[in-house]
Scaffold this motif. Sequence first.
Motif, PDB file in Angstrom:
ATOM      1  N   GLN A   1      69.491  27.094 103.786  1.00  0.00           N
ATOM      2  CA  GLN A   1      69.467  28.409 104.433  1.00  0.00           C
ATOM      3  C   GLN A   1      69.486  29.534 103.410  1.00  0.00           C
ATOM      4  N   GLU A   2      70.224  29.344 102.321  1.00  0.00           N
ATOM      5  CA  GLU A   2      70.338  30.387 101.297  1.00  0.00           C
ATOM      6  C   GLU A   2      69.026  30.663 100.575  1.00  0.00           C
ATOM      7  N   VAL A   3      68.154  29.660 100.505  1.00  0.00           N
ATOM      8  CA  VAL A   3      66.898  29.820  99.753  1.00  0.00           C
ATOM      9  C   VAL A   3      65.665  29.647 100.645  1.00  0.00           C
ATOM     10  N   GLU A   4      65.857  29.674 101.949  1.00  0.00           N
ATOM     11  CA  GLU A   4      64.742  29.395 102.865  1.00  0.00           C
ATOM     12  C   GLU A   4      63.607  30.408 102.714  1.00  0.00           C
ATOM     13  N   ALA A   5      63.931  31.677 102.517  1.00  0.00           N
ATOM     14  CA  ALA A   5      62.883  32.694 102.361  1.00  0.00           C
ATOM     15  C   ALA A   5      62.038  32.413 101.119  1.00  0.00           C
ATOM     16  N   GLU A   6      62.690  32.077 100.000  1.00  0.00           N
ATOM     17  CA  GLU A   6      61.954  31.769  98.775  1.00  0.00           C
ATOM     18  C   GLU A   6      61.126  30.507  98.929  1.00  0.00           C
TER      19      GLU A   6
ATOM     20  N   SER B   1      54.330  24.196 103.582  1.00  0.00           N
ATOM     21  CA  SER B   1      53.533  23.045 104.015  1.00  0.00           C
ATOM     22  C   SER B   1      52.133  23.530 104.370  1.00  0.00           C
ATOM     23  N   PHE B   2      51.137  22.759 103.941  1.00  0.00           N
ATOM     24  CA  PHE B   2      49.752  23.085 104.259  1.00  0.00           C
ATOM     25  C   PHE B   2      49.163  22.159 105.323  1.00  0.00           C
ATOM     26  N   VAL B   3      50.011  21.337 105.935  1.00  0.00           N
ATOM     27  CA  VAL B   3      49.557  20.397 106.951  1.00  0.00           C
ATOM     28  C   VAL B   3      50.006  20.902 108.319  1.00  0.00           C
ATOM     29  N   ARG B   4      49.093  20.975 109.248  1.00  0.00           N
ATOM     30  CA  ARG B   4      49.353  21.606 110.543  1.00  0.00           C
ATOM     31  C   ARG B   4      50.536  20.997 111.295  1.00  0.00           C
ATOM     32  N   PHE B   5      50.656  19.690 111.309  1.00  0.00           N
ATOM     33  CA  PHE B   5      51.701  19.041 112.101  1.00  0.00           C
ATOM     34  C   PHE B   5      53.024  18.899 111.348  1.00  0.00           C
ATOM     35  N   LYS B   6      53.071  19.364 110.114  1.00  0.00           N
ATOM     36  CA  LYS B   6      54.287  19.208 109.302  1.00  0.00           C
ATOM     37  C   LYS B   6      54.884  20.582 109.023  1.00  0.00           C
ATOM     38  N   SER B   7      56.089  20.824 109.542  1.00  0.00           N
ATOM     39  CA  SER B   7      56.751  22.101 109.297  1.00  0.00           C
ATOM     40  C   SER B   7      57.204  22.196 107.848  1.00  0.00           C
ATOM     41  N   ASN B   8      57.527  23.417 107.424  1.00  0.00           N
ATOM     42  CA  ASN B   8      58.048  23.590 106.068  1.00  0.00           C
ATOM     43  C   ASN B   8      59.284  22.726 105.846  1.00  0.00           C
ATOM     44  N   PHE B   9      60.226  22.777 106.787  1.00  0.00           N
ATOM     45  CA  PHE B   9      61.458  22.007 106.604  1.00  0.00           C
ATOM     46  C   PHE B   9      61.174  20.510 106.561  1.00  0.00           C
ATOM     47  N   HIS B  10      60.255  20.041 107.365  1.00  0.00           N
ATOM     48  CA  HIS B  10      59.872  18.628 107.332  1.00  0.00           C
ATOM     49  C   HIS B  10      59.405  18.253 105.937  1.00  0.00           C
TER      50      HIS B  10
ATOM     51  N   ARG C   1      71.338  22.793  95.505  1.00  0.00           N
ATOM     52  CA  ARG C   1      71.118  22.976  94.066  1.00  0.00           C
ATOM     53  C   ARG C   1      69.728  22.479  93.649  1.00  0.00           C
ATOM     54  N   TYR C   2      69.291  21.379  94.221  1.00  0.00           N
ATOM     55  CA  TYR C   2      67.971  20.839  93.913  1.00  0.00           C
ATOM     56  C   TYR C   2      66.892  21.885  94.218  1.00  0.00           C
ATOM     57  N   PHE C   3      66.958  22.484  95.388  1.00  0.00           N
ATOM     58  CA  PHE C   3      65.932  23.454  95.770  1.00  0.00           C
ATOM     59  C   PHE C   3      66.085  24.773  95.020  1.00  0.00           C
ATOM     60  N   GLN C   4      67.303  25.141  94.685  1.00  0.00           N
ATOM     61  CA  GLN C   4      67.503  26.339  93.857  1.00  0.00           C
ATOM     62  C   GLN C   4      66.854  26.161  92.488  1.00  0.00           C
ATOM     63  N   ILE C   5      67.013  24.982  91.895  1.00  0.00           N
ATOM     64  CA  ILE C   5      66.405  24.703  90.595  1.00  0.00           C
ATOM     65  C   ILE C   5      64.882  24.745  90.695  1.00  0.00           C
ATOM     66  N   CYS C   6      64.337  24.209  91.764  1.00  0.00           N
ATOM     67  CA  CYS C   6      62.877  24.237  91.936  1.00  0.00           C
ATOM     68  C   CYS C   6      62.362  25.667  92.011  1.00  0.00           C
ATOM     69  N   VAL C   7      63.081  26.525  92.720  1.00  0.00           N
ATOM     70  CA  VAL C   7      62.687  27.933  92.808  1.00  0.00           C
ATOM     71  C   VAL C   7      62.725  28.584  91.418  1.00  0.00           C
ATOM     72  N   LYS C   8      63.758  28.284  90.641  1.00  0.00           N
ATOM     73  CA  LYS C   8      63.866  28.850  89.288  1.00  0.00           C
ATOM     74  C   LYS C   8      62.735  28.350  88.393  1.00  0.00           C
ATOM     75  N   LEU C   9      62.409  27.063  88.506  1.00  0.00           N
ATOM     76  CA  LEU C   9      61.330  26.505  87.690  1.00  0.00           C
ATOM     77  C   LEU C   9      59.984  27.149  88.052  1.00  0.00           C
ATOM     78  N   ARG C  10      59.786  27.396  89.334  1.00  0.00           N
ATOM     79  CA  ARG C  10      58.535  28.043  89.746  1.00  0.00           C
ATOM     80  C   ARG C  10      58.438  29.446  89.142  1.00  0.00           C
ATOM     81  N   GLY C  11      59.551  30.155  89.051  1.00  0.00           N
ATOM     82  CA  GLY C  11      59.537  31.458  88.403  1.00  0.00           C
ATOM     83  C   GLY C  11      59.288  31.354  86.909  1.00  0.00           C
ATOM     84  N   GLN C  12      59.767  30.281  86.305  1.00  0.00           N
ATOM     85  CA  GLN C  12      59.600  30.073  84.872  1.00  0.00           C
ATOM     86  C   GLN C  12      58.147  29.755  84.509  1.00  0.00           C
TER      87      GLN C  12
END
Length: 274
Positions: A108-113, A120-129, A153-164
């Motif tokens: 929830q804390e990083v859902e916007a990022e 998700s780029f697949v029609r039947f698969k939501s972002n959370f899925h 923490r896993y998803f927070q690190i991924c967001v940081k890596l994408r910025g890097q």
Amino acid sequence: MCRSVLPLLVTLSPPLLFLLQLPDIITTQEELWEDYKYGRDDLGNKNFCTWKCILFTLQWPGAFCQSLNNASLCRIPPTINNWTIHGLWPLQPGNRCDCWPMFQSDVQEVEAELTELWPSFVRFKSNFHFWREEWRKHGACAGCVEGLNSPLRYFQICVKLRGQFDIHRLLEDAGITPSCERPYKVEEVQNVLAPHLGDKMEIQCVTDDKDRELWYQLKIRLNRNLTVGCNHHLDAGAVAPGSKPIPSPGHPCPHQVPFYYFPINHKQPQRPCD
């Protein structure tokens, strides 16, 4: 006058004994929740954290649809105009942990990022899925390392890596921009990205129905401390014992054949240049 409470405890009914133990039970549950939410330093399995290298994998929306067996299932949200995250994958993780669940409240804390950087780029698969699937397949295996040891923490690190790793800017500064007409050579892109991503990166292509090589993915090899360029020797095709290799539609872009870096077409993502 002091009296022993032992006879009293002996005569107490089981429900009353349970109530006396309740504070300890509550404390234990709270501790477990803290471990789950904010990470566990020790998963209790010495053979669990055997991996040395981890792949931070980005995908290019301009060619992602061609990687699907059924391109009609593909959609690119109109807000997406850049490289997006595919996942953070330990190499040769040893054992896969399927016992670490993930819930929507975890991100929830990083859902916007994540919605912006990891859609998700697949029609039947939501972002959370998509996110939950990546956590189950890869994130739980990375959770044995401090800093990655919870879904949040896993998803927070991924967001940081994408910025890097701002791939689009690095390429644009070097004159490598999406085009339907101009093909690029692997060596051109490697010369631009290697100083920032290390020479162990992998540029992946898919072949479209016109036999064109399309750039659709980039795998950046990192050490366990998330520094670039893990040099640990391993068999890239090896998988965890008891598990099956996950088939990939991509392949290393061939050095001898130029590839295309197609632009993103939100209205017609399946055929951005037709």
